[in-house]
Design a protein around this motif. Structure first.
Motif, PDB file in Angstrom:
ATOM      1  N   PHE A  72       0.733   5.789   1.570  1.00 36.47           N
ATOM      2  CA  PHE A  72       1.622   5.101   2.508  1.00 36.47           C
ATOM      3  C   PHE A  72       1.131   5.232   3.943  1.00 36.47           C
ATOM      4  O   PHE A  72       1.025   4.233   4.676  1.00 36.47           O
ATOM      5  CB  PHE A  72       3.042   5.657   2.379  1.00 36.47           C
ATOM      6  CG  PHE A  72       3.981   5.143   3.438  1.00 36.47           C
ATOM      7  CD1 PHE A  72       4.372   3.817   3.446  1.00 36.47           C
ATOM      8  CD2 PHE A  72       4.454   5.988   4.434  1.00 36.47           C
ATOM      9  CE1 PHE A  72       5.234   3.341   4.423  1.00 36.47           C
ATOM     10  CE2 PHE A  72       5.314   5.517   5.407  1.00 36.47           C
ATOM     11  CZ  PHE A  72       5.710   4.194   5.406  1.00 36.47           C
ATOM     12  N   PHE A  73       0.819   6.433   4.363  1.00 35.84           N
ATOM     13  CA  PHE A  73       0.394   6.627   5.750  1.00 35.84           C
ATOM     14  C   PHE A  73      -0.999   6.046   5.999  1.00 35.84           C
ATOM     15  O   PHE A  73      -1.298   5.604   7.109  1.00 35.84           O
ATOM     16  CB  PHE A  73       0.428   8.111   6.115  1.00 35.84           C
ATOM     17  CG  PHE A  73       1.811   8.635   6.352  1.00 35.84           C
ATOM     18  CD1 PHE A  73       2.559   8.189   7.432  1.00 35.84           C
ATOM     19  CD2 PHE A  73       2.384   9.564   5.486  1.00 35.84           C
ATOM     20  CE1 PHE A  73       3.849   8.663   7.649  1.00 35.84           C
ATOM     21  CE2 PHE A  73       3.668  10.032   5.695  1.00 35.84           C
ATOM     22  CZ  PHE A  73       4.406   9.588   6.780  1.00 35.84           C
ATOM     23  N   THR A  74      -1.836   6.025   4.975  1.00 32.88           N
ATOM     24  CA  THR A  74      -3.136   5.364   5.122  1.00 32.88           C
ATOM     25  C   THR A  74      -2.945   3.876   5.370  1.00 32.88           C
ATOM     26  O   THR A  74      -3.615   3.280   6.228  1.00 32.88           O
ATOM     27  CB  THR A  74      -3.994   5.577   3.860  1.00 32.88           C
ATOM     28  OG1 THR A  74      -4.227   6.969   3.681  1.00 32.88           O
ATOM     29  CG2 THR A  74      -5.337   4.854   3.998  1.00 32.88           C
ATOM     30  N   CYS A  84      -4.258  -1.527  -0.737  1.00 31.03           N
ATOM     31  CA  CYS A  84      -3.782  -0.143  -0.854  1.00 31.03           C
ATOM     32  C   CYS A  84      -2.472  -0.088  -1.626  1.00 31.03           C
ATOM     33  O   CYS A  84      -2.263   0.799  -2.453  1.00 31.03           O
ATOM     34  CB  CYS A  84      -3.588   0.462   0.536  1.00 31.03           C
ATOM     35  SG  CYS A  84      -5.104   0.700   1.486  1.00 31.03           S
ATOM     36  N   ALA A  85      -1.610  -1.070  -1.368  1.00 31.92           N
ATOM     37  CA  ALA A  85      -0.300  -1.073  -2.013  1.00 31.92           C
ATOM     38  C   ALA A  85      -0.402  -1.339  -3.510  1.00 31.92           C
ATOM     39  O   ALA A  85       0.468  -0.921  -4.285  1.00 31.92           O
ATOM     40  CB  ALA A  85       0.593  -2.134  -1.356  1.00 31.92           C
ATOM     41  N   THR A 100       3.918  -5.088  -4.676  1.00 30.57           N
ATOM     42  CA  THR A 100       2.845  -5.126  -3.682  1.00 30.57           C
ATOM     43  C   THR A 100       3.255  -5.983  -2.487  1.00 30.57           C
ATOM     44  O   THR A 100       2.985  -5.633  -1.338  1.00 30.57           O
ATOM     45  CB  THR A 100       1.557  -5.692  -4.312  1.00 30.57           C
ATOM     46  OG1 THR A 100       1.173  -4.872  -5.419  1.00 30.57           O
ATOM     47  CG2 THR A 100       0.428  -5.728  -3.303  1.00 30.57           C
ATOM     48  N   VAL A 101       3.913  -7.112  -2.764  1.00 33.20           N
ATOM     49  CA  VAL A 101       4.390  -7.983  -1.676  1.00 33.20           C
ATOM     50  C   VAL A 101       5.390  -7.236  -0.801  1.00 33.20           C
ATOM     51  O   VAL A 101       5.306  -7.273   0.438  1.00 33.20           O
ATOM     52  CB  VAL A 101       5.037  -9.256  -2.254  1.00 33.20           C
ATOM     53  CG1 VAL A 101       5.741 -10.044  -1.147  1.00 33.20           C
ATOM     54  CG2 VAL A 101       3.993 -10.132  -2.933  1.00 33.20           C
ATOM     55  N   SER A 149      -5.437  -9.255  -4.163  1.00 33.50           N
ATOM     56  CA  SER A 149      -5.654  -7.862  -4.578  1.00 33.50           C
ATOM     57  C   SER A 149      -5.315  -7.670  -6.045  1.00 33.50           C
ATOM     58  O   SER A 149      -5.996  -6.925  -6.765  1.00 33.50           O
ATOM     59  CB  SER A 149      -4.797  -6.923  -3.714  1.00 33.50           C
ATOM     60  OG  SER A 149      -3.416  -7.137  -3.932  1.00 33.50           O
ATOM     61  N   ALA A 150      -4.258  -8.347  -6.524  1.00 26.51           N
ATOM     62  CA  ALA A 150      -3.876  -8.232  -7.933  1.00 26.51           C
ATOM     63  C   ALA A 150      -4.968  -8.796  -8.837  1.00 26.51           C
ATOM     64  O   ALA A 150      -5.301  -8.209  -9.881  1.00 26.51           O
ATOM     65  CB  ALA A 150      -2.558  -8.958  -8.178  1.00 26.51           C
TER      66      ALA A 150
END
Length: 305
Positions: A22-24, A86-87, A121-122, A170-171
């Protein structure tokens, strides 16, 4: 629908529970904002000033508003697409831990499982992008705010569409990946290269004709142009009010990629929206199709066994 909602909530919780991921994701837009302000501010300012007649007297604040809008649009053009990589890590983690295998043998439809990852992810991408937008808006308010309420809403709409595009991309790209290391490598490559090919780091107008024509086939190019148009619309209106020559305003619009061209023909805003929306639908459809075909192949293998 209940199954889909449960999967979305589960995937969202996993993302926010992993503080490192999350923080990344959150720090990436902040780093980009610092880099833009530190290294690209003067470059953009000089390029805009070159389009203004030397003897023309104007308020310097409008140029700062132009540069601020350009930096904000560049920031969101990159982070709205790269953050979903990332998500989407949750989907790869499930393959590593074996949770995905449990989903595959459950009664849940494969399209529902795929959509659970996609919409999560969205959601995660939208949250990070809204934070990045808020930071950029604060910076824009300090440097030169000319956005109207409509401009801000359209800018948010463009950001949402880019998040949808980034989530679908990404998916689809991460579908065959089976380890976190593979996804991290792909995410690094995308983060490093996407900003260049979408015109966020350097406007496409500054590239050679051949490269400009090649990049005009990429949907991200049109998403960046949409963000630029709505982030700079208020500054253009202020320039017109101050009596800037039309040639100077058009020159700046060309430099900032607000006027986008496809093999020499100017692209209208509605056409940019059409390209981006079609790309979202195509990528999402391909992603769902892969899940359906994979499930059919798995079931056939089980029957033979």
């Amino acid at each position: 629908m209940k199954t889909l909602n449960a999967l979305i909530k589960r995937n969202v919780k996993i993302f926010f529970k992993d503080k490192g991921t999350f923080f990344t994701s959150l720090i990436t837009p902040i780093i980009l904002l610092v880099l833009y302000v530190t290294f690209l501010y003067n470059v953009y300012e000089d390029s805009f000033l070159q389009a203004v007649p030397q003897d023309f007297v104007f308020d310097d604040k409008v140029i700062k508003g132009l540069v601020g809008g350009l930096l904000l649009s560049s920031l969101l053009a990159v982070s709205a697409v790269t953050v979903p990589f990332c998500a989407h890590l949750c989907a790869v983690q499930d393959k590593v831990t074996g949770a995905r295998g449990d989903f595959d043998v459950s009664p849940a439809d494969p399209k529902t499982i795929a959509l659970g990852y996609y919409f999560a992810t969205v959601f995660n991408g939208v949250v990070i992008s809204l934070v990045a937008t808020a930071l950029g808006m604060v910076y824009l308010a300090v440097t030169g705010w000319y956005l109207s309420f409509t401009d801000a809403l359209l800018f948010l709409l463009d950001t949402l569409l880019l998040v949808l595009f980034g989530s679908a991309l990404s998916a689809l790209v991460s579908y065959p990946l089976t380890t976190q290391g593979q996804l991290s490598a792909v995410g690094t490559i995308v983060s490093a290269g996407y900003g260049f090919i979408c015109g966020a780091y350097m406007p496409i107008s500054q590239f050679g004709e051949g490269l400009r024509n090649a990049l005009s086939f990429l949907p991200g190019t049109y998403g960046t142009s949409l963000l630029r148009n709505h982030a700079l619309a208020g500054a253009y209106r202020e320039m017109a009010n101050q009596g800037f020559p039309k040639e100077a305003i058009e020159g700046i619009r060309d430099t900032a990629d607000c006027n986008l061209y496809f093999f020499g023909r100017q692209v209208e805003l509605w056409q940019s929206y059409l390209v981006l929306i079609c790309a979202i639908l195509l990528l999402t459809g391909a992603y769902l199709l892969l899940h359906v075909l994979s499930d059919k192949k798995r079931r056939k293998s089980q029957k033979k066994a």
